[in-house]
Motif scaffolding. Structure first.
Motif, PDB file in Angstrom:
ATOM      1  N   HIS A   9     120.824 -15.685 -20.020  1.00 33.89           N
ATOM      2  CA  HIS A   9     122.096 -15.164 -19.522  1.00 33.89           C
ATOM      3  C   HIS A   9     122.568 -13.943 -20.306  1.00 33.89           C
ATOM      4  O   HIS A   9     123.756 -13.671 -20.377  1.00 33.89           O
ATOM      5  N   ALA A  10     121.618 -13.198 -20.912  1.00 33.27           N
ATOM      6  CA  ALA A  10     121.972 -12.008 -21.682  1.00 33.27           C
ATOM      7  C   ALA A  10     120.895 -10.949 -21.525  1.00 33.27           C
ATOM      8  O   ALA A  10     119.730 -11.254 -21.297  1.00 33.27           O
ATOM      9  N   GLU A  11     121.324  -9.686 -21.633  1.00 29.99           N
ATOM     10  CA  GLU A  11     120.402  -8.560 -21.577  1.00 29.99           C
ATOM     11  C   GLU A  11     120.734  -7.622 -22.725  1.00 29.99           C
ATOM     12  O   GLU A  11     121.895  -7.437 -23.075  1.00 29.99           O
ATOM     13  N   ALA A  12     119.708  -7.010 -23.294  1.00 30.66           N
ATOM     14  CA  ALA A  12     119.916  -6.067 -24.393  1.00 30.66           C
ATOM     15  C   ALA A  12     119.365  -4.699 -24.010  1.00 30.66           C
ATOM     16  O   ALA A  12     118.306  -4.585 -23.397  1.00 30.66           O
ATOM     17  N   GLU A  26     126.463 -13.006 -19.531  1.00 28.68           N
ATOM     18  CA  GLU A  26     127.162 -13.410 -18.314  1.00 28.68           C
ATOM     19  C   GLU A  26     128.480 -14.113 -18.607  1.00 28.68           C
ATOM     20  O   GLU A  26     129.384 -14.101 -17.784  1.00 28.68           O
ATOM     21  N   ASN A  27     128.549 -14.763 -19.779  1.00 31.03           N
ATOM     22  CA  ASN A  27     129.751 -15.535 -20.072  1.00 31.03           C
ATOM     23  C   ASN A  27     129.916 -15.719 -21.586  1.00 31.03           C
ATOM     24  O   ASN A  27     129.017 -15.412 -22.364  1.00 31.03           O
ATOM     25  N   VAL A  28     131.081 -16.209 -21.966  1.00 30.15           N
ATOM     26  CA  VAL A  28     131.405 -16.418 -23.376  1.00 30.15           C
ATOM     27  C   VAL A  28     130.461 -17.434 -24.014  1.00 30.15           C
ATOM     28  O   VAL A  28     130.044 -17.284 -25.164  1.00 30.15           O
ATOM     29  N   SER A  29     130.082 -18.447 -23.273  1.00 30.59           N
ATOM     30  CA  SER A  29     129.189 -19.464 -23.798  1.00 30.59           C
ATOM     31  C   SER A  29     127.852 -18.861 -24.242  1.00 30.59           C
ATOM     32  O   SER A  29     127.330 -19.196 -25.302  1.00 30.59           O
ATOM     33  N   ALA A  30     127.310 -17.940 -23.455  1.00 34.31           N
ATOM     34  CA  ALA A  30     126.044 -17.291 -23.817  1.00 34.31           C
ATOM     35  C   ALA A  30     126.219 -16.425 -25.063  1.00 34.31           C
ATOM     36  O   ALA A  30     125.337 -16.389 -25.925  1.00 34.31           O
TER      37      ALA A  30
END
Length: 101
Positions: A9-12, A26-30
């Motif tokens: 759920h993340a991209e760099a 995508e969200n705070v949890s990720a």
């Protein structure tokens, strides 16, 4: 990059020449998971002056209804369908800047 590649759920976007890394989740949890997995530890190993900025980008809303087909498929009944937020919070952008003298 290695820390983020295992997070679905993340991209760099890393530009080593400019000393910049932008991580979008995508969200705070990720974002929390990345920090728990050592994001700050990794950033602390960088040489020079390092700045980390965390922000919550505004969402781009999708049009409410595109076609009759979407209406017949049930889109539009729930007005929250076009929100990208999840139950784990809104999207997060983490910007890491490294300045070497």
């Amino acid at each position: 990059e290695a820390l983020v590649e295992d997070t679905p759920h993340a991209e760099a976007d890393v530009d080593a020449d400019m000393g910049e890394a932008i991580i979008e989740t995508e969200n705070v949890s990720a974002a929390d998971e990345l920090i728990d997995d050592g994001l700050l530890d990794d950033a602390s190993l960088l040489d020079g002056e390092v700045t980390i900025t965390i922000d919550f980008p505004e969402e781009e809303e999708e049009p409410l209804l595109q076609s009759l087909e979407e209406l017949s498929n049930g889109k539009g009944k729930d007005k929250s369908y076009n929100r990208k937020w999840s139950e784990w919070g809104r999207p997060v952008r983490i910007i890491i800047l490294q300045k070497n003298d």
